[in-house]
Motif scaffolding. Structure first.
Motif, PDB file in Angstrom:
ATOM      1  N   ILE A 286      41.641  22.516 -10.468  1.00  0.00           N
ATOM      2  CA  ILE A 286      41.501  21.420  -9.489  1.00  0.00           C
ATOM      3  C   ILE A 286      40.357  20.498  -9.885  1.00  0.00           C
ATOM      4  N   LYS A 287      39.269  21.065 -10.383  1.00  0.00           N
ATOM      5  CA  LYS A 287      38.126  20.250 -10.833  1.00  0.00           C
ATOM      6  C   LYS A 287      38.534  19.347 -11.993  1.00  0.00           C
ATOM      7  N   GLU A 288      39.290  19.883 -12.961  1.00  0.00           N
ATOM      8  CA  GLU A 288      39.704  19.073 -14.117  1.00  0.00           C
ATOM      9  C   GLU A 288      40.728  18.011 -13.752  1.00  0.00           C
ATOM     10  N   SER A 289      41.637  18.338 -12.843  1.00  0.00           N
ATOM     11  CA  SER A 289      42.718  17.394 -12.546  1.00  0.00           C
ATOM     12  C   SER A 289      42.334  16.343 -11.519  1.00  0.00           C
ATOM     13  N   THR A 290      41.529  16.709 -10.527  1.00  0.00           N
ATOM     14  CA  THR A 290      41.199  15.738  -9.470  1.00  0.00           C
ATOM     15  C   THR A 290      39.748  15.290  -9.489  1.00  0.00           C
ATOM     16  N   GLY A 291      38.876  16.067 -10.145  1.00  0.00           N
ATOM     17  CA  GLY A 291      37.459  15.737 -10.142  1.00  0.00           C
ATOM     18  C   GLY A 291      36.751  16.233  -8.891  1.00  0.00           C
ATOM     19  N   ARG A 292      37.479  16.876  -7.988  1.00  0.00           N
ATOM     20  CA  ARG A 292      36.898  17.371  -6.747  1.00  0.00           C
ATOM     21  C   ARG A 292      36.440  18.806  -6.945  1.00  0.00           C
ATOM     22  N   ASP A 293      35.220  19.093  -6.524  1.00  0.00           N
ATOM     23  CA  ASP A 293      34.683  20.445  -6.629  1.00  0.00           C
ATOM     24  C   ASP A 293      34.920  21.155  -5.306  1.00  0.00           C
ATOM     25  N   ILE A 294      35.699  22.245  -5.332  1.00  0.00           N
ATOM     26  CA  ILE A 294      35.990  22.990  -4.113  1.00  0.00           C
ATOM     27  C   ILE A 294      35.268  24.326  -4.156  1.00  0.00           C
ATOM     28  N   SER A 295      35.101  24.918  -2.984  1.00  0.00           N
ATOM     29  CA  SER A 295      34.435  26.214  -2.920  1.00  0.00           C
ATOM     30  C   SER A 295      35.410  27.323  -3.316  1.00  0.00           C
ATOM     31  N   LEU A 296      34.870  28.488  -3.549  1.00  0.00           N
ATOM     32  CA  LEU A 296      35.687  29.631  -3.911  1.00  0.00           C
ATOM     33  C   LEU A 296      36.600  30.026  -2.736  1.00  0.00           C
ATOM     34  N   GLY A 297      36.110  29.885  -1.510  1.00  0.00           N
ATOM     35  CA  GLY A 297      36.920  30.181  -0.323  1.00  0.00           C
ATOM     36  C   GLY A 297      38.103  29.235  -0.200  1.00  0.00           C
ATOM     37  N   GLU A 298      37.880  27.956  -0.494  1.00  0.00           N
ATOM     38  CA  GLU A 298      38.990  26.998  -0.466  1.00  0.00           C
ATOM     39  C   GLU A 298      40.023  27.324  -1.539  1.00  0.00           C
ATOM     40  N   ALA A 299      39.546  27.760  -2.706  1.00  0.00           N
ATOM     41  CA  ALA A 299      40.466  28.143  -3.777  1.00  0.00           C
ATOM     42  C   ALA A 299      41.299  29.354  -3.364  1.00  0.00           C
ATOM     43  N   TYR A 300      40.672  30.330  -2.692  1.00  0.00           N
ATOM     44  CA  TYR A 300      41.415  31.478  -2.170  1.00  0.00           C
ATOM     45  C   TYR A 300      42.487  31.024  -1.188  1.00  0.00           C
ATOM     46  N   ALA A 301      42.131  30.119  -0.274  1.00  0.00           N
ATOM     47  CA  ALA A 301      43.087  29.640   0.732  1.00  0.00           C
ATOM     48  C   ALA A 301      44.257  28.903   0.086  1.00  0.00           C
ATOM     49  N   ILE A 302      43.967  28.036  -0.876  1.00  0.00           N
ATOM     50  CA  ILE A 302      45.034  27.303  -1.569  1.00  0.00           C
ATOM     51  C   ILE A 302      45.941  28.270  -2.314  1.00  0.00           C
ATOM     52  N   TRP A 303      45.340  29.240  -3.007  1.00  0.00           N
ATOM     53  CA  TRP A 303      46.116  30.219  -3.767  1.00  0.00           C
ATOM     54  C   TRP A 303      46.999  31.041  -2.826  1.00  0.00           C
TER      55      TRP A 303
END
Length: 69
Positions: free
Chosen positions: A16-33
């Motif tokens: 997500i960081k490479e494709s959008t440039g947005r830095d998300i938290s690890l919790g947000e990554a868990y939720a998206i996954w």
């Protein structure tokens, strides 16, 4: 290896960081996954797959069949 692991969440975070440039938290990554897995299960109906019914019993040529009257 578990599907939802810290390593997979970090990898999704990096993508997500490479494709959008947005830095998300690890919790947000868990939720998206988690929601991605749920979506794939819904689309592929993983939990609700019907079992293949067994083939019907086929009578042989020499078996005797009772006639109904």
């Amino acid at each position: 290896m578990a599907i939802l692991s810290p390593q997979s969440a970090r990898e999704l975070r990096r993508i997500i960081k490479e494709s959008t440039g947005r830095d998300i938290s690890l919790g947000e990554a868990y939720a998206i996954w988690h929601y991605l897995i749920k979506l794939l299960q819904l689309l592929w109906r993983v939990d609700n797959r019907r079992e293949i019914p067994p083939p019907p019993q086929q009578l042989s040529l020499f078996s005797k069949v009772r006639k109904r009257r």
